[in-house]
Design a protein around this motif. Structure first.
Motif, PDB file in Angstrom:
ATOM      1  N   VAL A   1      16.325  87.434-114.366  1.00 22.36           N
ATOM      2  CA  VAL A   1      15.168  87.002-115.141  1.00 22.36           C
ATOM      3  C   VAL A   1      15.293  87.574-116.545  1.00 22.36           C
ATOM      4  O   VAL A   1      15.818  88.667-116.727  1.00 22.36           O
ATOM      5  N   LYS A   2      14.840  86.810-117.525  1.00 23.85           N
ATOM      6  CA  LYS A   2      14.922  87.288-118.899  1.00 23.85           C
ATOM      7  C   LYS A   2      13.737  88.213-119.193  1.00 23.85           C
ATOM      8  O   LYS A   2      13.903  89.364-119.550  1.00 23.85           O
ATOM      9  N   GLU A   3      12.572  87.692-118.991  1.00 25.28           N
ATOM     10  CA  GLU A   3      11.326  88.436-119.109  1.00 25.28           C
ATOM     11  C   GLU A   3      11.145  89.272-117.844  1.00 25.28           C
ATOM     12  O   GLU A   3      11.430  88.801-116.756  1.00 25.28           O
TER      13      GLU A   3
ATOM     14  N   LEU B   1       8.430  71.849-106.515  1.00 25.19           N
ATOM     15  CA  LEU B   1       7.295  72.312-107.322  1.00 25.19           C
ATOM     16  C   LEU B   1       7.556  72.124-108.799  1.00 25.19           C
ATOM     17  O   LEU B   1       8.658  71.763-109.207  1.00 25.19           O
ATOM     18  N   TYR B   2       6.510  72.366-109.591  1.00 21.52           N
ATOM     19  CA  TYR B   2       6.589  72.161-111.029  1.00 21.52           C
ATOM     20  C   TYR B   2       6.457  73.490-111.746  1.00 21.52           C
ATOM     21  O   TYR B   2       5.627  74.309-111.384  1.00 21.52           O
ATOM     22  N   ILE B   3       7.306  73.681-112.722  1.00 25.78           N
ATOM     23  CA  ILE B   3       7.180  74.903-113.530  1.00 25.78           C
ATOM     24  C   ILE B   3       7.191  74.526-115.011  1.00 25.78           C
ATOM     25  O   ILE B   3       7.782  73.515-115.406  1.00 25.78           O
ATOM     26  N   SER B   4       6.553  75.332-115.798  1.00 24.54           N
ATOM     27  CA  SER B   4       6.447  75.056-117.236  1.00 24.54           C
ATOM     28  C   SER B   4       7.756  75.370-117.950  1.00 24.54           C
ATOM     29  O   SER B   4       8.623  76.077-117.414  1.00 24.54           O
ATOM     30  N   GLU B   5       7.890  74.865-119.157  1.00 26.04           N
ATOM     31  CA  GLU B   5       9.060  75.164-119.971  1.00 26.04           C
ATOM     32  C   GLU B   5       9.171  76.671-120.208  1.00 26.04           C
ATOM     33  O   GLU B   5      10.256  77.257-120.136  1.00 26.04           O
ATOM     34  N   GLU B   6       8.039  77.286-120.486  1.00 26.22           N
ATOM     35  CA  GLU B   6       7.982  78.730-120.734  1.00 26.22           C
ATOM     36  C   GLU B   6       8.605  79.516-119.574  1.00 26.22           C
ATOM     37  O   GLU B   6       9.375  80.451-119.779  1.00 26.22           O
TER      38      GLU B   6
ATOM     39  N   LYS C   1      12.388  78.975-119.362  1.00 27.85           N
ATOM     40  CA  LYS C   1      13.109  79.696-120.416  1.00 27.85           C
ATOM     41  C   LYS C   1      13.299  81.175-120.102  1.00 27.85           C
ATOM     42  O   LYS C   1      13.920  81.903-120.874  1.00 27.85           O
ATOM     43  N   ASN C   2      12.716  81.625-119.018  1.00 23.40           N
ATOM     44  CA  ASN C   2      12.837  83.039-118.657  1.00 23.40           C
ATOM     45  C   ASN C   2      13.533  83.285-117.334  1.00 23.40           C
ATOM     46  O   ASN C   2      13.500  84.385-116.797  1.00 23.40           O
ATOM     47  N   ILE C   3      14.156  82.225-116.823  1.00 24.37           N
ATOM     48  CA  ILE C   3      14.922  82.351-115.579  1.00 24.37           C
ATOM     49  C   ILE C   3      16.387  82.026-115.870  1.00 24.37           C
ATOM     50  O   ILE C   3      16.678  81.010-116.497  1.00 24.37           O
ATOM     51  N   TYR C   4      17.268  82.908-115.444  1.00 23.84           N
ATOM     52  CA  TYR C   4      18.697  82.640-115.583  1.00 23.84           C
ATOM     53  C   TYR C   4      19.243  82.116-114.268  1.00 23.84           C
ATOM     54  O   TYR C   4      18.857  82.581-113.196  1.00 23.84           O
TER      55      TYR C   4
END
Ligand SMILES: [Mn+2]
Ligand SMILES: [Mn+2]
Ligand SMILES: [Mn+2]
Ligand SMILES: [Mn+2]
Lengths: 219, 219
Positions: free
Chosen positions: B161-163, B204-209, B212-215
Motif C-alpha cells: 500500500v502506498k498510503e 466491488l467498486y473502489i474510487s480512483e483515490e 492510487k494507493n494500492i500497489y
DNA sequence: ATATTTTTTTAGACAAGCCTAAAACTTAAA
DNA sequence: TTTAAGTTTTAGGCTTGTCTAAAAAAATAT
C-alpha cells in the motif's frame, strides 16, 4: 500530562533514591544519579514541583507526590518488562539489557505495554529479581535481605541483585550465581568481612563488596 | 557518527521524498513531511550538509549522500522490523503499528536489531508490503505498479500500500483487501475514474483515490 | 557563638530545534 | 523583459535542558 524523556528519568531517579532514603532526596545525590550538575537538578526540581509531581521546598530535598510516584512506577514497569523480553525472547544476557531498556522505557503507547505484558505471560519479576509494577503503578516490594546481613549457616536463595552493572553481573555468571541459586554462608572471615559460602553445593569465597550487592530470601 | 532523533527523521523524510522526486527534495516538501516550517528545514539542511549526510546548495534542494542514504535506510530497516514484530507477535493491526514504530525506530542498539531480525526469522517485507533493507542499508525496491495504472482484465495481486494511514488501512480491512489478495480490474468507470474490481472473487467498486494507493504485481 | 566548610540555589550562557517576519532569490506571467 | 508570485533563506526569538561561576543557606567545627 505528557512527560518528557528527561522528566521521566528524573522521576525514576527520585524513586530509586527515595527507597534508600525515604526522608527526602538531596540535590547532589540526584545530580550524581542523573549524571548532571546540582544546578541543573535545582532547575528541574522547581519544574517538577510546579507540575505537582514532587513535593519540594528550597534546600529541603524532594519527595514524589502521588502522581509522581505513579509516573515513576509506570516507567519502571516498562523498563522491567522490556528487560524480560530481551532476556527471554532475544537471548540477551542479564548484563546486556539495562542500557537498551533505558531507551525502550520511554516509548509511549499504552497498547504496546499491555500487549507486551500479555506476550510475556504477565511476568512478576525482571531478570535481576526486581518486581514489576502493575498497570496501575502499584508495586509489591518483596522483603529482601542483603547477603552481607544474613545469618551464617541458614539456607537461603539469591532473590535479586542490588547492583546491575555488566561487570558485576558478569562476575556472578562466572561463579555461576544467578537468581534462584541456593546459598549458605559457611563462615565470615573477620579480617576483611569476606564470606565463605556454599553456592549450589560448591564452596567459594566472595568479598564483602559482592555480598553487599546480593539479595537473598530465607529458604 | 551519532545522529539525533530529529536528524534521523529528516534523513528518512528526504529518502522518502527522493523516491518520488529523484532530482532533489524541496524545502517546502520536507517541511510538510516533517510537520515543521520551511525556515526550520533550511537550518537543518545546512546542518546535515555540513555533516556530509546530504548534498545541498542554497535554493537547489537536497539529496542524500552515500552515508546519508545508509543512515536513512537503517532507520527504515528498524521501523519495518518493529512493525513486523508488532503485527506478528503482539497482535497489532496493520493500521496500529506505524505510530509506535516511529518511536521504536530510534532505539540505538546494534545487538537489539540483529536479535530482533533473527527472532522474526529475517523477514523480507513489513506488514504493508514494503521491503526491509538489510543490515548494510541495502534495499531491493520491488517493482510495484499502482492499481490505478494497471491493465484492465489482467490478474494481479495486491503487493503493497502506498498510503498507510489508519483510515485507509481500516477501509481496506473493511473490504477485505490485504497484501496478497487477488485482484482484477473489470471495468474503468469513465465518469470518475472509479474501478469495478474482482477482489478474491467478490465484485466491488473502489474510487480512483483508493486505486492510487494500492500497489499490485502481475500474477 | 562564631567561623569554616559543604550544599543548594540563582544568574547568566549555550546548544538543539523550533517559530514568525522580513529579505533574497527563482520561476512564471504579462 | 519587466513585473508579479512563489519559494527559500536569514534574522531574531523562544523553550528545554544543560553548564560554570557566584551568592545564599545549612551543616559542621572550633
Ligand atoms: Mn535495568
Ligand atoms: Mn532490572
Ligand atoms: Mn510505518
Ligand atoms: Mn510499513
Amino acid at each position: 500530562m505528557e512527560l518528557s524523556f528527561v522528566e521521566e528519568n528524573y522521576l525514576k531517579a527520585i524513586y530509586q533514591l527515595e527507597l534508600e532514603n525515604p526522608s527526602g532526596v538531596s540535590t547532589t545525590a540526584l545530580a550524581e544519579k542523573t549524571k548532571t550538575k546540582p544546578a541543573s537538578v535545582s532547575d528541574m526540581l522547581k519544574k517538577l514541583a510546579q507540575k505537582e509531581l514532587i513535593f519540594y521546598k528550597k534546600y529541603q530535598g524532594a519527595k514524589l507526590s502521588k502522581s509522581g510516584l505513579q509516573a515513576a512506577l509506570l516507567v519502571i514497569r516498562k523498563h522491567r518488562l522490556w528487560e524480560v523480553f530481551l532476556v527471554k525472547h532475544l537471548s540477551f544476557a542479564w548484563d546486556e539489557v539495562h542500557e537498551v531498556a533505558e531507551q525502550l522505557e520511554h516509548i509511549k503507547s499504552n497498547l504496546l505495554i499491555k500487549r507486551l505484558d500479555q506476550f510475556l505471560g504477565y511476568p512478576k519479576e525482571d531478570p535481576h529479581g526486581d518486581p514489576i509494577p502493575n498497570e496501575n503503578g502499584e508495586i509489591i516490594e518483596i522483603p529482601k535481605i542483603l547477603l552481607s546481613d544474613f545469618t551464617t549457616g541458614k539456607k537461603a536463595q539469591i532473590s535479586a541483585v542490588k547492583e546491575s552493572s555488566p561487570l558485576f553481573l558478569q562476575y556472578l555468571d562466572k561463579i555461576k550465581a544467578g537468581i534462584g541459586s541456593n546459598i549458605i554462608i559457611q563462615e565470615r572471615i573477620a579480617f576483611d568481612n569476606s564470606l565463605e559460602i556454599l553456592l549450589d553445593d560448591r564452596t567459594l569465597y566472595i568479598s564483602e563488596e559482592v555480598a553487599k550487592n546480593i539479595y537473598v530470601t530465607e529458604d
